[in-house]
Design an enzyme around this catalytic site. Structure first.
Site, PDB file in Angstrom:
ATOM      1  N   PRO A 216       0.954  -1.407   0.007  1.00 40.34           N
ATOM      2  CA  PRO A 216      -0.016   0.275  -0.106  1.00 40.34           C
ATOM      3  C   PRO A 216       0.872   1.350  -0.043  1.00 40.34           C
ATOM      4  O   PRO A 216       1.489   1.497   1.079  1.00 40.34           O
ATOM      5  CB  PRO A 216      -1.058  -0.113   1.414  1.00 40.34           C
ATOM      6  CG  PRO A 216      -0.556  -1.426   1.951  1.00 40.34           C
ATOM      7  CD  PRO A 216       0.956  -1.700   1.290  1.00 40.34           C
ATOM      8  N   ASP A 394       6.056   2.134   2.173  1.00 44.06           N
ATOM      9  CA  ASP A 394       4.990   1.100   2.490  1.00 44.06           C
ATOM     10  C   ASP A 394       4.198   1.389   3.787  1.00 44.06           C
ATOM     11  O   ASP A 394       4.579   1.380   4.746  1.00 44.06           O
ATOM     12  CB  ASP A 394       5.816  -0.293   2.638  1.00 44.06           C
ATOM     13  CG  ASP A 394       4.907  -1.463   2.600  1.00 44.06           C
ATOM     14  OD1 ASP A 394       5.431  -2.581   2.612  1.00 44.06           O
ATOM     15  OD2 ASP A 394       3.716  -1.396   3.162  1.00 44.06           O
ATOM     16  N   HIS A 395       3.014   1.603   3.497  1.00 38.02           N
ATOM     17  CA  HIS A 395       2.292   2.164   4.588  1.00 38.02           C
ATOM     18  C   HIS A 395       1.887   1.179   5.593  1.00 38.02           C
ATOM     19  O   HIS A 395       1.333   1.372   6.699  1.00 38.02           O
ATOM     20  CB  HIS A 395       0.957   2.827   3.910  1.00 38.02           C
ATOM     21  CG  HIS A 395       0.133   3.666   4.902  1.00 38.02           C
ATOM     22  ND1 HIS A 395       0.914   4.088   6.116  1.00 38.02           N
ATOM     23  CD2 HIS A 395      -0.857   4.728   4.691  1.00 38.02           C
ATOM     24  CE1 HIS A 395      -0.083   5.113   6.735  1.00 38.02           C
ATOM     25  NE2 HIS A 395      -0.976   5.354   5.767  1.00 38.02           N
ATOM     26  N   ARG A 396       2.126  -0.187   5.289  1.00 34.25           N
ATOM     27  CA  ARG A 396       2.050  -1.187   6.250  1.00 34.25           C
ATOM     28  C   ARG A 396       2.911  -1.015   7.512  1.00 34.25           C
ATOM     29  O   ARG A 396       2.516  -1.280   8.657  1.00 34.25           O
ATOM     30  CB  ARG A 396       2.055  -2.581   5.617  1.00 34.25           C
ATOM     31  CG  ARG A 396       1.259  -2.939   4.655  1.00 34.25           C
ATOM     32  CD  ARG A 396       1.814  -4.430   4.058  1.00 34.25           C
ATOM     33  NE  ARG A 396       2.992  -4.247   3.397  1.00 34.25           N
ATOM     34  CZ  ARG A 396       3.334  -5.397   2.727  1.00 34.25           C
ATOM     35  NH1 ARG A 396       2.738  -6.678   2.825  1.00 34.25           N
ATOM     36  NH2 ARG A 396       4.406  -5.158   2.122  1.00 34.25           N
ATOM     37  N   ILE A 398       5.202   1.790   7.659  1.00 34.65           N
ATOM     38  CA  ILE A 398       5.713   3.224   7.963  1.00 34.65           C
ATOM     39  C   ILE A 398       4.340   4.146   7.835  1.00 34.65           C
ATOM     40  O   ILE A 398       3.516   4.084   6.927  1.00 34.65           O
ATOM     41  CB  ILE A 398       6.454   3.672   6.764  1.00 34.65           C
ATOM     42  CG1 ILE A 398       7.840   2.949   6.960  1.00 34.65           C
ATOM     43  CG2 ILE A 398       6.975   5.316   7.080  1.00 34.65           C
ATOM     44  CD1 ILE A 398       8.889   2.895   5.694  1.00 34.65           C
TER      45      ILE A 398
END
Lengths: 424, 467
Positions: A216, A394-396, A398
């Site tokens: 994501p 990577d929004h998972r 960060i």
């Protein structure tokens, strides 16, 4: 007579879990296969079958309880359910080996009376060593279903593992979208030319799809004032040239990135989603996107934190040359922990780079341009050289705030060269 | 009354391994058996004493055969007392050792005979009266006893296998009723010791169940050693008189319908010990043959009670019981375990020995399963010739498509030991090619397995077959 029902083994490495729901009541008559508990383990929510038949006399647990394997769950008044001699085993597939069929993985295999694997007379039982059959039984795999890779269809432990893995991955996944529909016939509207994709292009397509589907993405934009840095770069470029390197913005930024990665370890990590782990890397290898005739290549500069800017610059130009002339080795394209991509040589401002999976962030550099800047004292407008920076992450792993902080730190390190010796 | 975690009933090759393993895995184990030390029929009255005597029989036969190799012995002098004492010393040593192992494992021992009193209770009849026990789980390994036939009167001159192994005397003549493995093993012993042995079998061949080509080498040898082998013959009447036991035979080819023997050995099989165990107080119901039905974990209809060994069904073999012991103990501990052997080897310890495991050719013919069979004659084995035993044979039965080994049979000296390789091959799902590509030591009889596999694949070093 009362029979205890204890929490059976639920799968490999599962020690226990939390009881979500008790599915039976005192007085219920239950069968062996009937689920009696819903358990949440650290792997999944599973239904636990009774394994014994009888009437529920007592329930020793309630929803919310933590239960370890072996804990007393129920007391059953076992009904007269005569154990018949081994039931005739299910008919075997006619033509072994059977292809792996997608079906839910049996996370909680029936604890006690597993289905028979004893061979019936007159047919060939699956070829698997006793230890392999035991292994399959313990992880809840029906050995009769496993395709064997060995001579005569022999099943190895690896085959069982692969089969179990396939069962796991063939479970419906949330993330996968619909398959791409077939293409229309473009010649209806005009002439086309069909070119095969070369290896680099195919690999890039695959890799980008993978990164895009797995990660994501969020992209954070910022501007760095490089007026002073540019001045220093020009001033020092002679010294660098004497040392055999061309001092570039990219090389300088790589050095700053190295310091930023040390300060923000999450950006130098990978996610093991299946294992629920974050892998923090204690080495700093920065990949640099290089535009070549064959396509996009990303050679990796190793241990950037131990190298000075001149060394980085020299290595960068050497690797970029090798990439462009097709002489780059596979090992020089592997092992990166973070990627930098500089489109500034061509132009443009901000863009949204795609994270180079399995890394978790990538820094995009645009074309610097002179912009009017307001100094805080007298409100007077001055020309400053501003560099557009785009950080995709990577929004998972960060969060937005982390992303902003990381990129801010880089901007400040550019504007204030003392920051690295101070904090980095 | 304290509740025992696990009670094992019976100290034979099912019971004692179960008790030992359970103790090793941390259970508190109580063992009930009628003998002072573990061992059961196998050690006291079965496998072990018979093997000791068969060893002597082989020695005696070889001293006679040695004449053909240029070595002549005087007629052997038998000291039956000493022979019996030696046989018993073997038993004592083994059972005494097991007793030690039991003590070392802190297994509680109650000497006596157990009866169930419900699904969680036992009453043990001991020398000092009745003792009541409560248990969480029990493993029943009560074994089997020699089967009897109606007719013969109770007499010290009518033996069962236990009496024959007691070695009370060497009768001048001995009739063995039943051509199964027990009768042939014990008949061989007495024939070697000097008895005139006659075997009578109702069916058309010895060792029903074994492939005929494996039995042939044994039949030929036995015909020379025994006074007579009467096939297709029934025993119509057995009458004891002071001069001996008069037996009337009934059969097509019988020439002398009435014969007199000093002793008669009844060896018509074994029966499970499922009576007088108080099973009626549990949900366990033995089947028509007396076996206790169990599931694949050896659990009976009573979930707290397991049954293993002879009492739990065919084949009634010690090594099957020992393997079941492991399964039952693991199941009692809640482990995922199954009784799922690919092969249970069968061995007849006659001379030559006959051994087989997995699918037999006879079974394949019966079910119509397609198989490929290769027979390697020991006449082509160097080692067999050095032993002067060219009559042996090693046979491989394989799947015609995949070459998977489905069964192996052997006849010849040492077959009982060599069949272990076949059992491993079957468990591992080996192909004939695997056996052919495994280097076997030379010169040994084990090469016959490799050569049979080569033969199955089309060409073998020591046998030439025209294409």
């Amino acid at each position: 007579m009362p029979a205890p029902f204890k929490l059976p083994e639920l799968g490999e490495n599962i020690k226990g879990g939390t009881i979500v729901k008790v599915l039976v009541n005192v007085g219920d008559t239950i069968t062996k296969e009937q689920p009696v508990l819903e358990m949440e383990t650290d792997k999944a929510v599973v239904e636990v079958p009774a394994g014994l038949a009888g009437r529920v006399a007592e329930i020793h647990v309630k929803a919310g309880d933590k239960a370890e394997i072996g804990r007393l769950i129920l007391t059953l008044d076992s009904e007269a359910t005569p154990a018949t001699p081994a039931p005739a085993p299910a008919k075997a597939p006619a033509a072994p080996p059977l292809p792996a069929k997608p079906r839910p993985v049996p996370v909680a295999p029936p604890p006690a009376l597993a289905p028979t694997t004893a061979p019936a007379a007159g047919r060939v039982p699956v070829a698997a060593a006793p230890s392999v059959r035991k292994f399959a039984r313990e992880i809840g795999i029906d050995i009769q279903q496993v395709p064997g890779s060995g001579d005569g269809g022999r099943i190895t432990e690896e085959d069982v593992k692969r089969f179990a893995k396939e069962l796991n991955t063939s479970r419906p996944q949330v993330a996968t979208g619909p398959a791409a529909p077939p293409l229309p016939d473009f010649t209806r509207w005009g002439e086309v030319e069909i070119q095969p994709m070369n290896a680099v292009r195919r690999k890039t397509a695959e890799h980008m799809s993978l990164a895009w589907s797995q990660i994501p993405h969020v992209t954070q934009f910022d501007l760095a004032d490089i007026t002073d840095m540019e001045e220093r770069r020009k001033k020092l470029s002679d010294r660098a040239e004497k040392a055999g390197a061309k001092l570039t913005v990219t090389a300088m930024l790589i050095k700053i990135v190295a310091a930023a990665l040390k300060t923000f370890p999450k950006f130098n990590a990978s996610i093991n989603a299946a294992g629920g782990e974050v892998i923090l890397k204690k080495f700093y290898n920065v990949g640099v996107a290089v535009d070549t005739e064959r396509g996009l290549l990303v050679p990796v500069i190793r241990d950037v934190e131990k190298k000075n800017i001149i060394q980085i610059a020299a290595e960068l130009s050497r690797l970029a040359d090798k990439a462009r002339t097709g002489k780059i080795g596979l090992d020089e394209l592997q092992g990166g922990t973070f990627t930098v991509t500089n489109l500034g040589g061509i132009g443009g401002t901000h863009f949204t780079p795609i994270v180079n999976y399995p890394e978790v962030a990538i820094l995009g550099i645009g074309r610097a341009r002179r912009e009017p800047a307001f100094t805080d004292k007298d409100g007077c407008c001055q020309p400053r050289l501003m560099l557009p920076l785009s950080l995709s992450y990577d929004h998972r792993l960060i969060d937005g705030a982390d992303g902003a902080r990381f990129l801010r730190w880089i901007v400040e390190a550019i504007e204030e060269p003392l920051l690295i010796p101070l904090e980095g | 009354m304290d509740k025992k975690q696990l009670v094992v009933i019976g100290g034979g090759p099912g019971g004692y391994p179960a008790a030992f393993l359970a103790a090793d895995l941390g259970m508190k184990v109580t063992m009930v058996d009628q003998e002072a030390n573990p061992g059961g029929v196998c050690l006291y009255r079965g496998c072990i004493p018979s093997k000791a005597l068969l060893h002597v029989a082989k020695l005696l036969n070889e001293t006679r055969e040695a004449a053909a190799w240029g070595v002549k012995y005087a007629a052997p002098q038998l000291d039956i007392e000493k022979l019996r004492a030696w046989k018993n010393s073997v038993i004592d040593r083994l059972t005494g050792g097991l007793g030690q192992l039991r003590k070392q494992r802190n297994i509680e021992f109650i000497r006596g005979r157990a009866r169930f009193s419900g699904a969680g209770g036992l009453v043990v009849a001991t020398d000092s009266g009745e003792q009541k026990l409560a248990f969480e789980q029990a493993i029943l390994a009560s074994g089997s006893r020699p089967a009897t036939i109606p007719g013969p009167p109770a007499s010290p001159r009518i033996w069962d296998s236990t009496a024959a192994l007691a070695l009370e005397s060497v009768p001048k003549s001995l009739l063995v009723i039943g051509g199964g493995y027990i009768g042939l093993e014990l008949g061989s012993v007495y024939a070697a010791l000097g008895s005139r042995v006659t075997v009578v079998e109702m069916l058309s061949g010895l060792l029903p169940g074994a492939d005929r080509d494996l039995v042939t080498p044994l039949s030929r040898r036995i015909e020379k050693q025994f006074a007579a082998v009467l096939l297709n013959t029934r025993v119509a009447e057995v009458k004891e008189t002071p001069e001996g036991i008069h037996v009337r035979f009934d059969g097509r080819d019988i020439k002398e319908p009435v014969q007199v023997f000093d002793r008669v050995l009844v060896s018509v099989g074994r029966k499970p010990n499922s009576g007088d165990l108080g099973l009626e107080t549990t949900r366990i119901k033995p089947d028509a043959k007396g076996f206790i039905p169990v599931d694949e974990q050896r659990r009976t209809a009573e979930p707290s009670i397991f049954a293993i060994g002879d009492v739990a069904g065919e084949p009634m073999l010690a090594h099957k019981a020992t393997h079941e012991a492991r399964v039952a103990v693991e199941a009692a501990l809640g482990k995922k375990t199954l009784f799922e052997p690919r092969a249970i080897p069968a061995v007849v310890f006659t001379d030559p020995e006959i051994a087989w495991c997995g699918l037999t050719e006879t079974e394949a013919q019966k079910t119509g399963q397609p198989v490929k069979v290769a027979r390697f004659p020991w006449a082509a084995s160097g080692r067999a010739l050095t032993l002067d035993r060219p009559e042996g044979v090693t046979k491989l039965i394989a799947d015609p498509e995949t070459g998977r080994v489905l069964g192996v049979g052997m006849a010849g000296p040492g077959a009982g030991d060599m069949i272990a390789e076949a059992a491993l091959a079957l468990e591992m799902g080996a192909t004939a090619e695997d056996l052919a590509l495994t280097i076997h030591p030379h010169p040994t009889l084990s090469e016959s397995v490799m050569e049979a596999a080569e033969l199955l694949l089309g060409h073998c070093t020591h046998v030439y077959r025209k294409k």
